[in-house]
Design a protein around this motif. Structure first.
Motif, PDB file in Angstrom:
ATOM      1  N   UNK A 133      -2.242  -9.682  -9.223  1.00 32.73           N
ATOM      2  CA  UNK A 133      -1.498  -8.497  -9.622  1.00 32.73           C
ATOM      3  C   UNK A 133      -0.870  -7.780  -8.642  1.00 32.73           C
ATOM      4  N   UNK A 134       0.517  -7.625  -8.766  1.00 34.56           N
ATOM      5  CA  UNK A 134       1.399  -7.185  -7.805  1.00 34.56           C
ATOM      6  C   UNK A 134       1.876  -5.522  -8.095  1.00 34.56           C
ATOM      7  N   UNK A 135       1.664  -4.877  -7.042  1.00 37.09           N
ATOM      8  CA  UNK A 135       2.227  -3.332  -7.506  1.00 37.09           C
ATOM      9  C   UNK A 135       2.894  -2.787  -6.117  1.00 37.09           C
ATOM     10  N   UNK A 136       3.894  -2.252  -6.615  1.00 39.88           N
ATOM     11  CA  UNK A 136       4.839  -1.420  -5.436  1.00 39.88           C
ATOM     12  C   UNK A 136       5.232  -0.226  -5.988  1.00 39.88           C
ATOM     13  N   UNK A 137       4.515   0.886  -5.372  1.00 45.81           N
ATOM     14  CA  UNK A 137       5.029   2.078  -5.538  1.00 45.81           C
ATOM     15  C   UNK A 137       6.378   2.418  -5.150  1.00 45.81           C
ATOM     16  N   UNK A 138       7.049   3.028  -5.728  1.00 49.74           N
ATOM     17  CA  UNK A 138       8.427   3.523  -5.241  1.00 49.74           C
ATOM     18  C   UNK A 138       8.602   3.887  -3.920  1.00 49.74           C
ATOM     19  N   UNK A 139       7.524   4.614  -3.302  1.00 52.72           N
ATOM     20  CA  UNK A 139       7.904   5.264  -2.006  1.00 52.72           C
ATOM     21  C   UNK A 139       6.865   4.507  -0.963  1.00 52.72           C
ATOM     22  N   UNK A 140       6.560   3.278  -1.177  1.00 53.51           N
ATOM     23  CA  UNK A 140       5.571   2.570  -0.481  1.00 53.51           C
ATOM     24  C   UNK A 140       6.416   1.817   0.555  1.00 53.51           C
ATOM     25  N   UNK A 141       6.100   2.392   1.825  1.00 60.60           N
ATOM     26  CA  UNK A 141       6.935   1.889   3.092  1.00 60.60           C
ATOM     27  C   UNK A 141       6.045   1.821   4.449  1.00 60.60           C
ATOM     28  N   UNK A 142       6.945   1.383   5.099  1.00 60.72           N
ATOM     29  CA  UNK A 142       6.235   1.351   6.663  1.00 60.72           C
ATOM     30  C   UNK A 142       6.892   2.432   7.254  1.00 60.72           C
ATOM     31  N   UNK A 143       6.275   3.642   7.890  1.00 59.33           N
ATOM     32  CA  UNK A 143       7.016   4.540   8.615  1.00 59.33           C
ATOM     33  C   UNK A 143       6.968   4.327  10.052  1.00 59.33           C
TER      34      UNK A 143
END
Length: 185
Positions: A1-11
């Protein structure tokens, strides 16, 4: 299962060639499969952390990369503790992913090619209290049922190498069920 939140990022990304508690923030870091972060004192296929040394350097290093969610800094600020990326020793600061809720074996893609696999929760050490008095109490909590919750990030091994930079997207791939909770490392 893949999931990516729209705001998921490296800061932010950080590494240090010495065994110091905090790590300097960098423009980028390079992850090397089976090794960790190029130029980081804790990289290697076997244990490199002095606190984990058991008389031999042959134990498998399951703490190659330390990830910490940016949202923790906001929570700590409300509690009176100012903390910036890299200051708690993390290599990758994330946003938009509840790292602490992910199961053992979760794979996290950082940017276009780098991928890590979660191996456990970071067990806070005494250096946190030395960094800021009272901070340890904020990072280890017990709920009403007496369960201990550690909030200082997760540890991982590098399964696919690549360069990671602030702004890179994060994709999460959960392992097959049943899911196992992250052990304390």
């Amino acid at each position: 299962m893949n999931a990516t939140a729209p705001s998921a990022a490296v800061t932010a990304v950080a590494r240090d060639d010495g065994h110091r508690f905090s790590k300097p923030v960098r423009a980028e870091i390079e992850l090397i499969a089976g090794h960790g972060i190029s130029g980081d004192a804790h990289a290697g296929a076997t244990v490199r952390r002095r606190s984990r040394f058991r008389g031999t350097w042959t134990e498998v290093n399951v703490r190659q990369v330390h990830l910490l969610q940016r949202e923790l800094f906001d929570e700590l600020a409300v509690e009176g503790h100012e903390v910036a990326p890299g200051e708690l020793g993390e290599n990758v600061t994330t946003q938009g992913v509840d790292l602490l809720a992910l199961p053992l074996g979760t794979r996290i893609r950082l940017g276009d090619s780098a991928e890590v696999e979660l191996t456990g929760l970071r067990n806070p050490c005494v250096q946190i209290e030395r960094f800021q008095s009272g901070l340890m109490k904020r990072l280890i909590r017990r709920d009403r049922a007496g369960v201990t919750h550690r909030r200082v990030g997760v540890m991982a091994i590098v399964v696919e190498g690549g360069v990671v930079r602030p702004g890179d997207a994060i994709t999460v791939e959960l392992p097959d069920v049943p899911h196992e909770p992250l052990p304390v490392l």
